[in-house]
Write a protein that holds these residues in place. Sequence first.
Motif, PDB file in Angstrom:
ATOM      1  N   GLU A  99      63.958  23.698 -17.554  1.00 42.95           N
ATOM      2  CA  GLU A  99      62.937  23.711 -16.861  1.00 42.95           C
ATOM      3  C   GLU A  99      62.970  23.166 -15.138  1.00 42.95           C
ATOM      4  OE1 GLU A  99      59.911  21.521 -18.875  1.00 42.95           O
ATOM      5  OE2 GLU A  99      59.766  22.846 -20.247  1.00 42.95           O
ATOM      6  N   VAL A 117      61.347  21.732 -12.287  1.00 46.80           N
ATOM      7  CA  VAL A 117      60.083  21.227 -11.525  1.00 46.80           C
ATOM      8  C   VAL A 117      60.096  21.184 -10.072  1.00 46.80           C
ATOM      9  CG1 VAL A 117      58.793  19.243 -11.696  1.00 46.80           C
ATOM     10  CG2 VAL A 117      59.277  20.157 -13.932  1.00 46.80           C
ATOM     11  N   ARG A 172      58.059  19.413  -6.913  1.00 46.64           N
ATOM     12  CA  ARG A 172      56.983  18.278  -6.663  1.00 46.64           C
ATOM     13  C   ARG A 172      56.582  18.182  -4.872  1.00 46.64           C
ATOM     14  NH1 ARG A 172      56.080  15.431 -11.376  1.00 46.64           N
ATOM     15  NH2 ARG A 172      57.965  15.280 -12.655  1.00 46.64           N
ATOM     16  N   ALA A 189      52.560  12.926  -8.623  1.00 46.81           N
ATOM     17  CA  ALA A 189      51.877  12.818  -9.929  1.00 46.81           C
ATOM     18  C   ALA A 189      52.648  12.792 -11.270  1.00 46.81           C
ATOM     19  CB  ALA A 189      50.878  14.180  -9.851  1.00 46.81           C
ATOM     20  N   GLY A 190      51.809  12.489 -12.327  1.00 43.64           N
ATOM     21  CA  GLY A 190      52.393  12.802 -13.551  1.00 43.64           C
ATOM     22  C   GLY A 190      53.523  11.809 -13.950  1.00 43.64           C
ATOM     23  N   SER A 191      54.704  12.365 -14.320  1.00 45.01           N
ATOM     24  CA  SER A 191      55.778  11.618 -14.767  1.00 45.01           C
ATOM     25  C   SER A 191      56.518  11.064 -13.564  1.00 45.01           C
ATOM     26  CB  SER A 191      56.793  12.403 -15.745  1.00 45.01           C
ATOM     27  OG  SER A 191      57.475  13.364 -14.624  1.00 45.01           O
ATOM     28  N   LEU A 192      56.266  11.305 -12.518  1.00 46.41           N
ATOM     29  CA  LEU A 192      57.138  10.956 -11.474  1.00 46.41           C
ATOM     30  C   LEU A 192      56.389   9.344 -10.973  1.00 46.41           C
ATOM     31  CD1 LEU A 192      59.239  11.814  -8.949  1.00 46.41           C
ATOM     32  CD2 LEU A 192      57.197  11.942  -7.518  1.00 46.41           C
ATOM     33  N   ARG A 233      54.754   7.639 -13.082  1.00 49.32           N
ATOM     34  CA  ARG A 233      55.128   6.927 -14.423  1.00 49.32           C
ATOM     35  C   ARG A 233      56.503   6.130 -14.324  1.00 49.32           C
ATOM     36  NH1 ARG A 233      52.414  10.819 -17.192  1.00 49.32           N
ATOM     37  NH2 ARG A 233      54.261  11.614 -18.150  1.00 49.32           N
ATOM     38  N   TYR A 242      65.185  19.778 -16.112  1.00 47.11           N
ATOM     39  CA  TYR A 242      64.800  19.416 -17.622  1.00 47.11           C
ATOM     40  C   TYR A 242      65.562  20.206 -18.271  1.00 47.11           C
ATOM     41  CZ  TYR A 242      61.236  16.059 -15.570  1.00 47.11           C
ATOM     42  OH  TYR A 242      60.477  15.285 -14.853  1.00 47.11           O
ATOM     43  N   ASP A 290      52.457  19.989  -7.853  1.00 48.39           N
ATOM     44  CA  ASP A 290      53.672  20.226  -8.269  1.00 48.39           C
ATOM     45  C   ASP A 290      53.596  21.309  -9.467  1.00 48.39           C
ATOM     46  OD1 ASP A 290      52.355  19.109 -10.735  1.00 48.39           O
ATOM     47  OD2 ASP A 290      53.406  17.207 -10.436  1.00 48.39           O
ATOM     48  N   PHE A 291      55.129  21.707 -10.100  1.00 47.84           N
ATOM     49  CA  PHE A 291      54.859  22.938 -10.928  1.00 47.84           C
ATOM     50  C   PHE A 291      56.103  22.954 -11.682  1.00 47.84           C
ATOM     51  CE2 PHE A 291      57.010  26.203  -8.362  1.00 47.84           C
ATOM     52  CZ  PHE A 291      56.938  25.684  -7.289  1.00 47.84           C
ATOM     53  N   LYS A 292      56.091  23.730 -12.573  1.00 50.32           N
ATOM     54  CA  LYS A 292      57.380  23.974 -13.715  1.00 50.32           C
ATOM     55  C   LYS A 292      57.592  25.592 -13.620  1.00 50.32           C
ATOM     56  CE  LYS A 292      57.101  24.875 -17.786  1.00 50.32           C
ATOM     57  NZ  LYS A 292      57.206  25.876 -18.495  1.00 50.32           N
ATOM     58  N   ASP A 320      48.175  25.494 -16.754  1.00 49.43           N
ATOM     59  CA  ASP A 320      48.903  24.780 -17.615  1.00 49.43           C
ATOM     60  C   ASP A 320      50.347  24.134 -17.117  1.00 49.43           C
ATOM     61  OD1 ASP A 320      47.161  25.223 -19.773  1.00 49.43           O
ATOM     62  OD2 ASP A 320      48.729  26.485 -21.157  1.00 49.43           O
ATOM     63  N   THR A 321      50.916  24.970 -16.161  1.00 54.17           N
ATOM     64  CA  THR A 321      52.290  24.640 -15.772  1.00 54.17           C
ATOM     65  C   THR A 321      52.195  23.991 -14.335  1.00 54.17           C
ATOM     66  OG1 THR A 321      52.759  26.901 -14.860  1.00 54.17           O
ATOM     67  CG2 THR A 321      53.244  26.111 -17.386  1.00 54.17           C
ATOM     68  N   CYS A 322      51.266  24.106 -13.631  1.00 53.54           N
ATOM     69  CA  CYS A 322      51.011  23.610 -12.375  1.00 53.54           C
ATOM     70  C   CYS A 322      49.902  22.742 -12.184  1.00 53.54           C
ATOM     71  CB  CYS A 322      50.608  24.885 -11.323  1.00 53.54           C
ATOM     72  SG  CYS A 322      51.750  26.176 -11.617  1.00 53.54           S
ATOM     73  N   ARG A 335      45.214  16.567 -20.677  1.00 51.66           N
ATOM     74  CA  ARG A 335      46.089  15.577 -20.824  1.00 51.66           C
ATOM     75  C   ARG A 335      45.364  14.241 -20.814  1.00 51.66           C
ATOM     76  NH1 ARG A 335      49.414  18.469 -17.076  1.00 51.66           N
ATOM     77  NH2 ARG A 335      50.921  19.847 -17.969  1.00 51.66           N
TER      78      ARG A 335
HETATM   79  P1  TMP Z   1      55.545  16.019 -15.265  1.00 56.33           P
HETATM   80  O1  TMP Z   1      54.783  15.345 -14.200  1.00 56.33           O
HETATM   81  O2  TMP Z   1      54.686  15.690 -16.561  1.00 56.33           O
HETATM   82  O3  TMP Z   1      56.859  15.738 -15.140  1.00 56.33           O
HETATM   83  O4  TMP Z   1      55.013  17.427 -14.993  1.00 56.33           O
HETATM   84  C1  TMP Z   1      55.636  18.325 -13.662  1.00 56.33           C
HETATM   85  C2  TMP Z   1      54.958  19.694 -13.690  1.00 56.33           C
HETATM   86  O5  TMP Z   1      55.635  20.329 -14.611  1.00 56.33           O
HETATM   87  C3  TMP Z   1      53.437  19.679 -14.087  1.00 56.33           C
HETATM   88  O6  TMP Z   1      53.015  20.744 -13.135  1.00 56.33           O
HETATM   89  C4  TMP Z   1      53.499  20.006 -15.429  1.00 56.33           C
HETATM   90  C5  TMP Z   1      54.455  20.929 -15.568  1.00 56.33           C
HETATM   91  N1  TMP Z   1      54.893  20.825 -17.018  1.00 56.33           N
HETATM   92  C6  TMP Z   1      55.082  21.940 -17.899  1.00 56.33           C
HETATM   93  O7  TMP Z   1      54.580  23.114 -17.255  1.00 56.33           O
HETATM   94  N2  TMP Z   1      55.381  21.681 -19.056  1.00 56.33           N
HETATM   95  C7  TMP Z   1      55.912  20.579 -19.607  1.00 56.33           C
HETATM   96  O8  TMP Z   1      56.408  20.502 -20.709  1.00 56.33           O
HETATM   97  C8  TMP Z   1      55.759  19.440 -18.822  1.00 56.33           C
HETATM   98  C9  TMP Z   1      56.241  18.082 -19.105  1.00 56.33           C
HETATM   99  C10 TMP Z   1      55.451  19.467 -17.575  1.00 56.33           C
END
Ligand code: TMP
Length: 237
Positions: A93, A95, A97, A101-104, A106, A124, A178-180, A199-201, A218
Motif C-alpha cells: 500500500e 500512502v 500525505r 491525520a490518522g496514524s501519522l 497517533r 505498508y 492523504d490517500f492510499k 474509503d481510501t482517501c 472510524r
Molecule cells: P492512516 O492514517 O490510517 O495510516 O491512513 C492513511 C490513508 O490511507 C487514509 O487516507 C486512509 C487510507 N487507508 C486505507 O485506504 N486502507 C487502510 O487499511 C488504511 C489503514 C488506510
Amino acid sequence: METVEKREQLYEGKAKIIYQTENPDYVIIHYKDDATAFNGAKKESIPGKGELNAKISSVFFELLHSKGIPTHFVRQLNDHELLVRKLEIIPVEVVIRNIAAGSLVRRLGLKEGTKLPFVIREFYYKDDALGDPLVNEYHLQAMGVATFEQLSELSRQALEINRVLREFLRQHQLDLVDFKLEFGIFNGQILLGDEISPDTCRFWDTETHEKLDKDRFREDLGGLTEAYSEVYRRIIG
Ligand code: TMP
C-alpha cells in the motif's frame, strides 16, 4: 458497447468482490456496502456506500486517464461494478500525505491538520495477519516483495497522482489530506489498481475542515453516505 459476461468469483475482501469475465485480461470489481476499520475489528453495512465508491472511483480514474496516467480502469458497468484490467497485485500500500491525520498523528504526535512541509510517502506491506506493517524499500526488497526499481516507479506514479488529484479537488473546495494506492502489473507495465474513494482517501472541506470520508465511520461521527454523496456531487459539478 459490447456486453461483459460475469464468471466465477476470484476473491472476496472486506469491501470488494472480484469476478473473472470471459476475457482473461479483464475482471469485474463489485463494491460492497460493508465498511470495516482497524483491520476488520469494526464492521458495519452502510447502504449506498458501494455505489458511491464505484461512481467516485470512476470519476478519478477518468481524470487520471485524461492527464495521461494509465490505470486498470476500463469503464463503469453498473451502479456497483467497474470493468478493470486484471493485475498481478503488488502487495504494497502506497500512502501519500499532504496534511497530518490518522496514524501519522497517533504515531508521531503531530497535531491533526498540520500542513506538512513536503509530501510524505509511506509503504505498508499488505498482510492481514501482520496488520499491514509500515515498511521501507529495504524491507520490501529483502522480503522479495518488490525491487527498488519497481518501488521507485510506485513512488513516481503516486506523487504524480497526488499532484493531479490535489489540484482537481481544490477546484471543488476539497483538501486532499492523504490517500492510499495499490498497484499491480499488466503486460509488464505497472498500473494503478484498486479504488480511489472516500474509503481510501481523506477529504476535508477546504473552508470548514469538515471530514467527508471514512473517518466518519472510524470515529463514529455519523453521516457517512451524506458525506460521500457530497464528495460525488462536488467532483461531478
Ligand atoms: P492512516 O492514517 O490510517 O495510516 O491512513 C492513511 C490513508 O490511507 C487514509 O487516507 C486512509 C487510507 N487507508 C486505507 O485506504 N486502507 C487502510 O487499511 C488504511 C489503514 C488506510
